[in-house]
Design a protein around this motif. Sequence first.
Motif, PDB file in Angstrom:
ATOM      1  N   MET A 169      -7.801   2.867   8.480  1.00 59.35           N
ATOM      2  CA  MET A 169      -7.715   2.655   7.034  1.00 59.35           C
ATOM      3  C   MET A 169      -7.357   1.247   6.544  1.00 59.35           C
ATOM      4  N   LEU A 170      -6.411   0.721   7.110  1.00 58.06           N
ATOM      5  CA  LEU A 170      -5.902  -0.593   6.616  1.00 58.06           C
ATOM      6  C   LEU A 170      -6.870  -1.722   6.733  1.00 58.06           C
ATOM      7  N   HIS A 224       0.969   5.210   0.286  1.00 59.77           N
ATOM      8  CA  HIS A 224       0.337   6.508   0.899  1.00 59.77           C
ATOM      9  C   HIS A 224       1.254   7.608   0.689  1.00 59.77           C
ATOM     10  N   TYR A 271       0.783  -1.346  -0.086  1.00 62.60           N
ATOM     11  CA  TYR A 271       0.092  -0.047  -0.170  1.00 62.60           C
ATOM     12  C   TYR A 271       0.917   1.175  -0.053  1.00 62.60           C
ATOM     13  N   LEU A 304      -9.173  -1.333   3.684  1.00 64.95           N
ATOM     14  CA  LEU A 304      -8.349  -1.932   2.364  1.00 64.95           C
ATOM     15  C   LEU A 304      -8.166  -3.391   1.907  1.00 64.95           C
ATOM     16  N   GLU A 305      -8.077  -3.961   3.498  1.00 64.48           N
ATOM     17  CA  GLU A 305      -7.738  -5.377   3.300  1.00 64.48           C
ATOM     18  C   GLU A 305      -8.995  -6.094   2.880  1.00 64.48           C
TER      19      GLU A 305
END
Length: 108
Positions: free
Chosen positions: A102-103, A86, A84, A106-107
């Motif tokens: 956020m993670l 950023h 990822y 996204l996962e």
Amino acid sequence: MSFVTSVIPVYNGARFLPEALEMFAGQTRRPDRLVVLDNCSTDATAEIARSFKGMPCEWRRNETNVGLLGNLNRALAFSSETEYLHILPVDDRITLDYFERMLPLLED
């Protein structure tokens, strides 16, 4: 390969860089790699980045000033080295739980 890489594109950002670096160091889930991508600054940007002790931080300087869009394109080049990527301009801010929140999104 890093899981999360954050790149701070900057040109003469000494005024904003200390706060930006502290913001990354204070994250509840830090990026695995933090890069300051310096576009030939003429202020104290380099000294601030190189002397930062809050977390590991790489300082990379362009050979020539490539302009804002050129520096953003150079930041995009880090995508091949991370899961990822950023990118955060030096004068922008994120909350201290940004990566933690956020993670998982996204996962999914």
